[in-house]
Design a protein around this motif. Structure first.
Motif, PDB file in Angstrom:
ATOM      1  N   CYS A 106       0.803  -1.226   0.000  1.00  0.00           N
ATOM      2  CA  CYS A 106       0.000   0.000   0.000  1.00  0.00           C
ATOM      3  C   CYS A 106       0.833   1.272   0.000  1.00  0.00           C
ATOM      4  CB  CYS A 106      -0.911   0.041   1.231  1.00  0.00           C
ATOM      5  SG  CYS A 106      -2.201  -1.211   1.240  1.00  0.00           S
ATOM      6  N   ALA A 159       1.463   6.819  -1.738  1.00  0.00           N
ATOM      7  CA  ALA A 159       0.454   5.762  -1.740  1.00  0.00           C
ATOM      8  C   ALA A 159       0.555   4.948  -3.018  1.00  0.00           C
ATOM      9  CB  ALA A 159      -0.933   6.365  -1.614  1.00  0.00           C
ATOM     10  N   ALA A 164      -5.681   3.754  -0.367  1.00  0.00           N
ATOM     11  CA  ALA A 164      -4.732   4.163   0.679  1.00  0.00           C
ATOM     12  C   ALA A 164      -4.582   5.680   0.691  1.00  0.00           C
ATOM     13  CB  ALA A 164      -3.378   3.500   0.445  1.00  0.00           C
ATOM     14  N   PRO A 296      -3.308   2.583   6.310  1.00  0.00           N
ATOM     15  CA  PRO A 296      -4.577   2.683   5.582  1.00  0.00           C
ATOM     16  C   PRO A 296      -5.171   1.358   5.125  1.00  0.00           C
ATOM     17  CG  PRO A 296      -2.749   3.321   4.177  1.00  0.00           C
ATOM     18  CD  PRO A 296      -2.189   3.184   5.560  1.00  0.00           C
ATOM     19  N   CYS A 297      -4.341   0.331   5.001  1.00  0.00           N
ATOM     20  CA  CYS A 297      -4.832  -0.973   4.525  1.00  0.00           C
ATOM     21  C   CYS A 297      -4.934  -2.001   5.653  1.00  0.00           C
ATOM     22  CB  CYS A 297      -3.919  -1.502   3.425  1.00  0.00           C
ATOM     23  SG  CYS A 297      -3.823  -0.423   1.977  1.00  0.00           S
TER      24      CYS A 297
END
Length: 320
Positions: A106, A159, A164, A296-297
């Protein structure tokens, strides 16, 4: 020999194009056109979105209609520029490879060197994002999550997925991403001065360089400062920006009366001359050293640290 792209036509913004800056979108789409030309047609209003003029920083939204004019291209000139860029890029790429702090499916996080812009444009042929795209040609998506001044070193997040990017932008808006910077300033910073809240207004100098000024008409800006170490004529500070304005730490430090060492826009040349070390290149002594965010992931806490560049260390060592 001259060629030109097709006559004026329009592009409808789809989901995979959303939230990209218009300048970055055009640079990627028309790779053979010099960036200077792309910025020129945006600046002069020839590129329109929904029939309106826009700025290079405009972010695309689903459903936008982009109107692009016919552009004449000098093929020989472009080849010359591309060859020069390849030579420069290869040198930078070799260094950037050594500066990757973290990478997964990500994210790609690097320790950006001082003196390199995060992206090309405004007279700069290439930046970090262009270099990384050369390094990772198989990545269909690579975008900057945030930015650093050209002369500031330290942590920069890219990103590798649009999801993301959206997540991290949301974290930035909600002030969930915490950044810390190390900086060396002139003078002995007072222990009681741990917070500066002063609005900043963007303006331009006669040489067309962007600066910010303390102004009631500006946007709210706040920075926390804490002392890491004091020297006879200097102070090493840890700066935590609460807001994310352009040149915020630099402007606030100068406003407090303690300009950052080797800051060519907000600093003091006479004071800088006193600390200059023979045969050692001067650079803005401001470094993004730490960042905390939620991945974010994978949704776990992430803390990234970035070591100081050798030049920064040498200046600190000279003060001992």
């Amino acid at each position: 020999m001259k060629k030109k792209i097709p006559d004026t036509y329009s592009i409808s913004v789809k989901e995979d194009m959303e939230r990209q800056r218009i300048d970055n979108f055009l640079i990627k789409k028309f790779k053979k056109i010099p960036k200077s030309m792309i910025y020129k047609i945006i600046r002069t209003g020839k590129v329109k979105i929904n029939k309106k003029k826009i700025l290079p920083k405009y972010k695309l939204e689903i459903g936008d209609k982009i109107s692009i004019p016919s552009i004449k291209i000098d093929v020989k000139r472009i080849k010359k520029i591309q060859n020069n860029n390849i030579i420069c890029s290869n040198k930078k790429i070799n260094n950037i490879l050594k500066e990757i702090l973290y990478e997964d499916d990500c994210l790609l996080i690097i320790n950006k060197p001082s003196g390199i812009a995060v992206h090309g444009g405004s007279g700069i042929n290439f930046g970090i994002i262009e270099i990384i795209r050369k390094l990772r040609p198989k990545n269909r998506f690579l975008e900057l999550v945030h930015r650093l001044d050209r002369d500031t070193s330290g942590i920069l997040i890219l990103a590798k997925k649009r999801s993301a990017l959206r997540d991290l932008h949301q974290q930035l808006r909600e002030k969930k991403i915490k950044k810390k910077y190390i900086t060396l300033v002139h003078g002995k910073w007072p222990k009681y001065r741990n917070n500066i809240s002063a609005p900043l207004l963007k303006t331009k100098l006669l040489n067309k360089k962007n600066i910010v000024q303390i102004s009631k008409q500006g946007k709210i800006a706040e920075t926390h400062f804490s002392i890491k170490q004091q020297y006879s004529k200097y102070t090493l500070l840890l700066a935590t920006p609460i807001t994310g304005r352009t040149h915020q730490i630099r402007a606030h430090a100068a406003h407090a009366g303690y300009p950052i060492v080797f800051d060519t826009r907000y600093g003091e040349k006479k004071l800088d001359f006193e600390i200059k070390i023979k045969n050692l290149k001067s650079r803005l002594l401001l470094h993004a050293c730490k960042i905390h965010f939620i991945h974010p992931c994978h949704k776990h806490d992430m803390t990234i640290l970035a070591p100081l560049e050798k030049i920064f260390k040498k200046y600190l060592d000279s003060l001992m």
